[in-house]
Design an enzyme around this catalytic site. Sequence first.
Site, PDB file in Angstrom:
ATOM      1  N   ARG A  22      23.648   4.252  23.568  1.00 16.90           N
ATOM      2  CA  ARG A  22      23.559   2.925  24.055  1.00 16.90           C
ATOM      3  C   ARG A  22      23.236   3.478  25.287  1.00 16.90           C
ATOM      4  O   ARG A  22      23.500   2.403  26.458  1.00 16.90           O
ATOM      5  CB  ARG A  22      24.954   2.789  24.480  1.00 16.90           C
ATOM      6  CG  ARG A  22      26.142   2.838  23.433  1.00 16.90           C
ATOM      7  CD  ARG A  22      26.844   1.751  23.116  1.00 16.90           C
ATOM      8  NE  ARG A  22      27.945   1.826  22.465  1.00 16.90           N
ATOM      9  CZ  ARG A  22      28.345   2.857  20.720  1.00 16.90           C
ATOM     10  NH1 ARG A  22      28.801   3.590  21.365  1.00 16.90           N
ATOM     11  NH2 ARG A  22      29.074   2.930  20.132  1.00 16.90           N
ATOM     12  N   LYS A  80      32.295  -6.333  16.745  1.00 18.20           N
ATOM     13  CA  LYS A  80      31.302  -5.019  16.907  1.00 18.20           C
ATOM     14  C   LYS A  80      31.463  -5.093  18.717  1.00 18.20           C
ATOM     15  O   LYS A  80      31.718  -6.270  19.221  1.00 18.20           O
ATOM     16  CB  LYS A  80      29.891  -6.566  17.063  1.00 18.20           C
ATOM     17  CG  LYS A  80      29.974  -6.492  14.838  1.00 18.20           C
ATOM     18  CD  LYS A  80      29.537  -4.987  14.611  1.00 18.20           C
ATOM     19  CE  LYS A  80      30.137  -5.868  12.410  1.00 18.20           C
ATOM     20  NZ  LYS A  80      30.893  -6.107  12.332  1.00 18.20           N
ATOM     21  N   ASP A  81      30.809  -4.070  19.123  1.00 14.90           N
ATOM     22  CA  ASP A  81      30.295  -3.548  20.370  1.00 14.90           C
ATOM     23  C   ASP A  81      29.645  -5.016  21.403  1.00 14.90           C
ATOM     24  O   ASP A  81      29.386  -5.394  20.815  1.00 14.90           O
ATOM     25  CB  ASP A  81      30.073  -2.473  20.133  1.00 14.90           C
ATOM     26  CG  ASP A  81      29.634  -1.556  21.697  1.00 14.90           C
ATOM     27  OD1 ASP A  81      30.705  -2.079  22.464  1.00 14.90           O
ATOM     28  OD2 ASP A  81      28.993  -0.260  21.632  1.00 14.90           O
ATOM     29  N   LYS A  82      30.244  -4.760  22.141  1.00 13.65           N
ATOM     30  CA  LYS A  82      29.639  -5.627  23.585  1.00 13.65           C
ATOM     31  C   LYS A  82      28.442  -4.595  23.316  1.00 13.65           C
ATOM     32  O   LYS A  82      27.537  -5.753  24.320  1.00 13.65           O
ATOM     33  CB  LYS A  82      31.076  -5.438  24.628  1.00 13.65           C
ATOM     34  CG  LYS A  82      29.748  -6.483  25.988  1.00 13.65           C
ATOM     35  CD  LYS A  82      31.146  -6.405  27.117  1.00 13.65           C
ATOM     36  CE  LYS A  82      30.578  -7.195  28.163  1.00 13.65           C
ATOM     37  NZ  LYS A  82      31.592  -7.948  29.410  1.00 13.65           N
TER      38      LYS A  82
END
Length: 358
Positions: A22, A80-82
Amino acid sequence: MSDSRALPYSSAGLVGIGGALRREPAHFQVVERPLYEPTGTGSHVYVTLTREGRTTPELARDLARLFDISDRDIGYAGMKDKFARTTQTFSLPLATAEPRDVAERVAAKLGLEVHSAARHVNKLRRGHLAGNRFRIVVSEAAADAHEQALSIAAVLAERGVPNYFGAQRGGDRGRNAARGRDLLVDAGARRGAQRSWAGRLLVSAYQSALFNEWLAERMHRGWFARLLEGDVAKRRADGAIFDVRDAGLEQVRFDTHEIVHTGPIVGSRTRFAQGEPGEIEHALLARTGIDEAAFARAGAKGSRRTGVLWIDDLKIETVEAGLSFEFTLPKGSYATVLLREFMKPHDELALAPASEDE
């Protein structure tokens, strides 16, 4: 309760590639695989879009405000991931609006890429998806990362991947799991608190920690690649579960990935294994000091969860930003659980997003 950082690896003995996740949203791409397609009729509009920098609940609230409806009426299949580039579907209860107009308004007002909009008869609910397709870049990996990753991938193709819950499931350093246990053992806690959204989240975190403990125990005993008499197995094709009565016969189907073993999501109505596998599961429940009545008060019925994942479409490539991993997982499974096998991180929480499931 087991520390998630101590969970055993399927690829134990092979050095990890290290690296980081990320570094930018495009390095963590997720595309939902729908359980069904909208029919084209009904009172809900399904909007499929791509987003970055917003959590799923945040975007649901934005959509609710845009169309002047309650955010509780906005449906979605998974969190869901930011910090990712995510393609997912939301349902909106708009009985009279034209789907094309809905799509154009979402794109113009929220600045999102909208792929489709179509009508369907029901609200989209949690779990209404087949799985997720991932493309994840690991940056800052070791110099020989590609070669090492291929070696790990070969081991995982032979042994499978333990289907742990990701570290993010337990919340801040696992505190949600501990709080979930406290909520269950507090007989005086109001049922409303136990069954509230927050209460369910905490109890679920504790159930997830117990499953991880069961799976770690199975691996320590050398049972990860085996079926035993009394196991509760699951057919991958249709999800049907059954008791293993002839382990030798069923092992052949396990080895060809037709069936998998399952572990307990402990609750008031859990279907436990029998024989020696069942003894392990009942001992796990006994060690908690919590009876099934406590789970019943919290509305936690329990279930079974797949113990091993077979990744049938893993693709690993060297790209400019690092090492790219592409693969598909069934719903409820975690990309970070697969990547930990490759990265062997010192702190697994560094792999996890800040809050949401994958």
